[in-house]
Design an enzyme around this catalytic site. Structure first.
Site, PDB file in Angstrom:
ATOM      1  N   ARG A  10     -11.795  -3.779   1.405  1.00 16.03           N
ATOM      2  CA  ARG A  10     -12.555  -4.418   0.336  1.00 16.03           C
ATOM      3  C   ARG A  10     -13.128  -5.727   0.878  1.00 16.03           C
ATOM      4  O   ARG A  10     -12.730  -6.198   1.941  1.00 16.03           O
ATOM      5  CB  ARG A  10     -11.655  -4.700  -0.860  1.00 16.03           C
ATOM      6  CG  ARG A  10     -11.101  -3.461  -1.523  1.00 16.03           C
ATOM      7  CD  ARG A  10      -9.996  -3.825  -2.508  1.00 16.03           C
ATOM      8  NE  ARG A  10     -10.475  -4.785  -3.496  1.00 16.03           N
ATOM      9  CZ  ARG A  10      -9.698  -5.620  -4.175  1.00 16.03           C
ATOM     10  NH1 ARG A  10      -8.386  -5.648  -3.953  1.00 16.03           N
ATOM     11  NH2 ARG A  10     -10.208  -6.452  -5.058  1.00 16.03           N
ATOM     12  N   SER A  12     -13.042  -8.813  -0.697  1.00 17.17           N
ATOM     13  CA  SER A  12     -12.481 -10.068  -1.194  1.00 17.17           C
ATOM     14  C   SER A  12     -11.923 -10.882  -0.033  1.00 17.17           C
ATOM     15  O   SER A  12     -11.634 -10.350   1.044  1.00 17.17           O
ATOM     16  CB  SER A  12     -11.363  -9.786  -2.207  1.00 17.17           C
ATOM     17  OG  SER A  12     -10.219  -9.268  -1.553  1.00 17.17           O
ATOM     18  N   LYS A  80       0.549  -2.283  -2.783  1.00 20.58           N
ATOM     19  CA  LYS A  80       0.821  -2.184  -4.218  1.00 20.58           C
ATOM     20  C   LYS A  80      -0.335  -1.542  -4.978  1.00 20.58           C
ATOM     21  O   LYS A  80      -0.149  -1.068  -6.108  1.00 20.58           O
ATOM     22  CB  LYS A  80       1.136  -3.561  -4.807  1.00 20.58           C
ATOM     23  CG  LYS A  80      -0.022  -4.533  -4.856  1.00 20.58           C
ATOM     24  CD  LYS A  80       0.431  -5.872  -5.423  1.00 20.58           C
ATOM     25  CE  LYS A  80      -0.706  -6.873  -5.479  1.00 20.58           C
ATOM     26  NZ  LYS A  80      -1.775  -6.484  -6.406  1.00 20.58           N
ATOM     27  N   ASP A  81      -1.536  -1.499  -4.378  1.00 20.49           N
ATOM     28  CA  ASP A  81      -2.697  -0.888  -5.025  1.00 20.49           C
ATOM     29  C   ASP A  81      -2.825   0.596  -4.723  1.00 20.49           C
ATOM     30  O   ASP A  81      -3.646   1.280  -5.350  1.00 20.49           O
ATOM     31  CB  ASP A  81      -3.993  -1.582  -4.566  1.00 20.49           C
ATOM     32  CG  ASP A  81      -4.086  -3.022  -5.015  1.00 20.49           C
ATOM     33  OD1 ASP A  81      -3.501  -3.355  -6.061  1.00 20.49           O
ATOM     34  OD2 ASP A  81      -4.743  -3.818  -4.314  1.00 20.49           O
ATOM     35  N   ARG A 130       2.739  -5.218 -15.942  1.00 19.37           N
ATOM     36  CA  ARG A 130       4.103  -5.491 -15.496  1.00 19.37           C
ATOM     37  C   ARG A 130       4.458  -6.960 -15.710  1.00 19.37           C
ATOM     38  O   ARG A 130       5.541  -7.289 -16.215  1.00 19.37           O
ATOM     39  CB  ARG A 130       4.236  -5.108 -14.013  1.00 19.37           C
ATOM     40  CG  ARG A 130       5.535  -5.538 -13.353  1.00 19.37           C
ATOM     41  CD  ARG A 130       5.468  -5.253 -11.849  1.00 19.37           C
ATOM     42  NE  ARG A 130       4.295  -5.854 -11.240  1.00 19.37           N
ATOM     43  CZ  ARG A 130       4.198  -7.112 -10.862  1.00 19.37           C
ATOM     44  NH1 ARG A 130       5.212  -7.931 -11.033  1.00 19.37           N
ATOM     45  NH2 ARG A 130       3.091  -7.574 -10.316  1.00 19.37           N
ATOM     46  N   ARG A 131       3.554  -7.857 -15.344  1.00 20.17           N
ATOM     47  CA  ARG A 131       3.812  -9.284 -15.527  1.00 20.17           C
ATOM     48  C   ARG A 131       3.817  -9.655 -16.998  1.00 20.17           C
ATOM     49  O   ARG A 131       4.670 -10.427 -17.457  1.00 20.17           O
ATOM     50  CB  ARG A 131       2.759 -10.103 -14.776  1.00 20.17           C
ATOM     51  CG  ARG A 131       2.922 -10.056 -13.258  1.00 20.17           C
ATOM     52  CD  ARG A 131       1.762 -10.711 -12.554  1.00 20.17           C
ATOM     53  NE  ARG A 131       1.937 -10.726 -11.103  1.00 20.17           N
ATOM     54  CZ  ARG A 131       0.959 -10.662 -10.218  1.00 20.17           C
ATOM     55  NH1 ARG A 131      -0.308 -10.588 -10.639  1.00 20.17           N
ATOM     56  NH2 ARG A 131       1.218 -10.672  -8.925  1.00 20.17           N
ATOM     57  N   ARG A 148      -8.600 -12.143 -14.431  1.00 18.47           N
ATOM     58  CA  ARG A 148      -8.942 -11.346 -13.267  1.00 18.47           C
ATOM     59  C   ARG A 148      -9.760 -12.199 -12.313  1.00 18.47           C
ATOM     60  O   ARG A 148      -9.971 -13.371 -12.522  1.00 18.47           O
ATOM     61  CB  ARG A 148      -9.712 -10.080 -13.681  1.00 18.47           C
ATOM     62  CG  ARG A 148      -8.794  -8.994 -14.245  1.00 18.47           C
ATOM     63  CD  ARG A 148      -9.360  -7.623 -14.050  1.00 18.47           C
ATOM     64  NE  ARG A 148      -9.681  -7.368 -12.641  1.00 18.47           N
ATOM     65  CZ  ARG A 148     -10.561  -6.447 -12.256  1.00 18.47           C
ATOM     66  NH1 ARG A 148     -11.200  -5.724 -13.145  1.00 18.47           N
ATOM     67  NH2 ARG A 148     -10.802  -6.261 -10.973  1.00 18.47           N
ATOM     68  N   GLY A 149     -10.232 -11.575 -11.235  1.00 22.91           N
ATOM     69  CA  GLY A 149     -10.961 -12.302 -10.211  1.00 22.91           C
ATOM     70  C   GLY A 149     -10.135 -12.370  -8.946  1.00 22.91           C
ATOM     71  O   GLY A 149      -8.949 -12.029  -8.939  1.00 22.91           O
ATOM     72  N   VAL A 151      -8.147 -14.148  -5.711  1.00 23.68           N
ATOM     73  CA  VAL A 151      -7.049 -15.119  -5.760  1.00 23.68           C
ATOM     74  C   VAL A 151      -7.548 -16.562  -5.890  1.00 23.68           C
ATOM     75  O   VAL A 151      -7.089 -17.297  -6.786  1.00 23.68           O
ATOM     76  CB  VAL A 151      -6.127 -14.963  -4.530  1.00 23.68           C
ATOM     77  CG1 VAL A 151      -5.104 -16.096  -4.458  1.00 23.68           C
ATOM     78  CG2 VAL A 151      -5.407 -13.611  -4.579  1.00 23.68           C
ATOM     79  N   THR A 153     -10.275 -17.705  -7.124  1.00 21.46           N
ATOM     80  CA  THR A 153     -10.891 -17.877  -8.437  1.00 21.46           C
ATOM     81  C   THR A 153      -9.838 -18.043  -9.521  1.00 21.46           C
ATOM     82  O   THR A 153      -9.958 -18.903 -10.405  1.00 21.46           O
ATOM     83  CB  THR A 153     -11.792 -16.673  -8.769  1.00 21.46           C
ATOM     84  OG1 THR A 153     -12.857 -16.612  -7.829  1.00 21.46           O
ATOM     85  CG2 THR A 153     -12.373 -16.798 -10.172  1.00 21.46           C
ATOM     86  N   ARG A 154      -8.784 -17.231  -9.456  1.00 21.21           N
ATOM     87  CA  ARG A 154      -7.722 -17.333 -10.457  1.00 21.21           C
ATOM     88  C   ARG A 154      -7.017 -18.688 -10.369  1.00 21.21           C
ATOM     89  O   ARG A 154      -6.720 -19.308 -11.394  1.00 21.21           O
ATOM     90  CB  ARG A 154      -6.727 -16.186 -10.288  1.00 21.21           C
ATOM     91  CG  ARG A 154      -7.219 -14.872 -10.887  1.00 21.21           C
ATOM     92  CD  ARG A 154      -6.203 -13.765 -10.718  1.00 21.21           C
ATOM     93  NE  ARG A 154      -6.279 -13.171  -9.388  1.00 21.21           N
ATOM     94  CZ  ARG A 154      -5.357 -12.366  -8.877  1.00 21.21           C
ATOM     95  NH1 ARG A 154      -4.255 -12.105  -9.561  1.00 21.21           N
ATOM     96  NH2 ARG A 154      -5.518 -11.836  -7.679  1.00 21.21           N
ATOM     97  N   CYS A 243      -0.334   2.380 -10.532  1.00 25.16           N
ATOM     98  CA  CYS A 243      -0.282   1.016 -10.009  1.00 25.16           C
ATOM     99  C   CYS A 243      -0.258  -0.037 -11.115  1.00 25.16           C
ATOM    100  O   CYS A 243       0.150  -1.174 -10.879  1.00 25.16           O
ATOM    101  CB  CYS A 243      -1.474   0.774  -9.086  1.00 25.16           C
ATOM    102  SG  CYS A 243      -1.590   1.957  -7.736  1.00 25.16           S
TER     103      CYS A 243
END
Length: 308
Positions: A10, A12, A80-81, A130-131, A148-149, A151, A153-154, A243
């Protein structure tokens, strides 16, 4: 190899860091590689909560298609994805040494160093079911805000207080890889907020018949990390969770005698019920621990919480 190994990733910052790390590790082993950036559905619909997506593999499907088509030789995933069932003809070739899978709390107020320290009504950002479930179980008085966004950006949204955000939960490994560890207010005990299966680990996927790619990746395999994620993904598969399911997993060391123990958790979306179970890992069959923990959770009612 007849040319540089093509690594699909990806675009990102975190994904590029991870693929760049793989490229550098391969270079140390004398294997040339180049990055091929692939846009996934999860990247294209960045404002949509992930749990609203249909199906699985929002961040992996397009990369796997490129792998099957021969446009790339290796798919570099955040493990994890990656769904637990891989497409026909593809396999997980290597799991490099894993980073700390623990969750991290990022806060706007530098004086807050724990979830317990957050004031009632604090807005906490996350789009992970999950969180969300685990936060509600711990602190029903907090307000969960979709976030979202990528890391950075968050983190920036929290620090700037956008949408009234006061805090957020993120994977500590991602923050560390992007040199944002200084933004971590607290690293959370995995038995308080348990991470996602495979969190902190990379998964290197190849075509099963590509012996050259498999051979090139072999030096990157870390046996302990591969054992841990096999147990965690075995749990997820046995619970038939995707996921984005509220299934958590973590591997810790046994108090005496060494060895590893798998902890698994399923939490009701409203936080009203939380189920946790554990089992020792047989390193010759780590997925078996996942099946065992899934059975213990099902006996407590996990299938009902997962809508099965």
């Amino acid at each position: 190899m007849t040319g540089p190994l093509k690594l699909g990733t990806r675009g990102s910052r975190l994904a590029l860091w991870q693929a760049g790390w793989v490229k550098a590790a391969l270079a140390k082993a004398g294997v040339a590689a180049e990055l091929v950036i692939i846009r996934t559905r999860g990247d294209a619909e960045v404002d949509r909560p992930l749990h609203e997506f249909e199906g699985k593999g929002f961040f992996t499907k397009e990369i796997e298609e490129a792998l099957r088509d021969g446009r790339i030789d290796v798919a570099v995933h955040s493990l994890k994805d990656l769904p637990t069932t891989l497409p026909a003809g593809l396999m997980l070739a290597a799991v490099p040494k894993r980073a700390d899978p623990a969750e991290a709390l990022v806060t706007r107020d530098a004086g807050i160093t724990s979830i317990a320290g957050l004031a009632a009504g604090t807005k906490v950002g996350t789009s992970s079911l999950r969180r969300v479930a685990q936060i509600r179980y711990l602190r029903a008085d907090l307000e969960i805000v979709p976030l979202r966004g990528n890391v950075p950006t968050r983190v920036r949204k929290v620090k700037e207080g956008r949408d009234g955000l006061d805090a957020a939960l993120l994977a500590g490994a991602g923050l560390e890889r992007l040199e944002l560890a200084g933004q971590i207010a607290a690293r959370l005990d995995p038995l308080d907020v348990m991470p996602a299966p495979g969190q902190g680990a990379l998964g290197l996927e190849v075509r099963a018949d590509d012996r050259k790619a498999r051979g090139a990746l072999a030096p990157l395999e870390d046996a302990a990390s591969a054992c841990q994620v096999a147990a965690e993904r075995g749990l997820l598969a046995a619970l038939e969770g995707g996921c984005q399911a509220p299934v958590a997993a973590w591997v810790g060391m046994r108090d005496a005698g060494g060895g590893m123990r798998l902890f698994g958790r399923v939490t009701a979306q409203d936080g009203s019920v939380q189920l946790t179970a554990s089992a020792d890992i047989d390193e010759s069959n780590p997925a078996g621990a996942g099946v065992a923990v899934a059975g213990l959770l099902k006996a407590q009612g996990a299938s009902r919480l997962l809508g099965r």
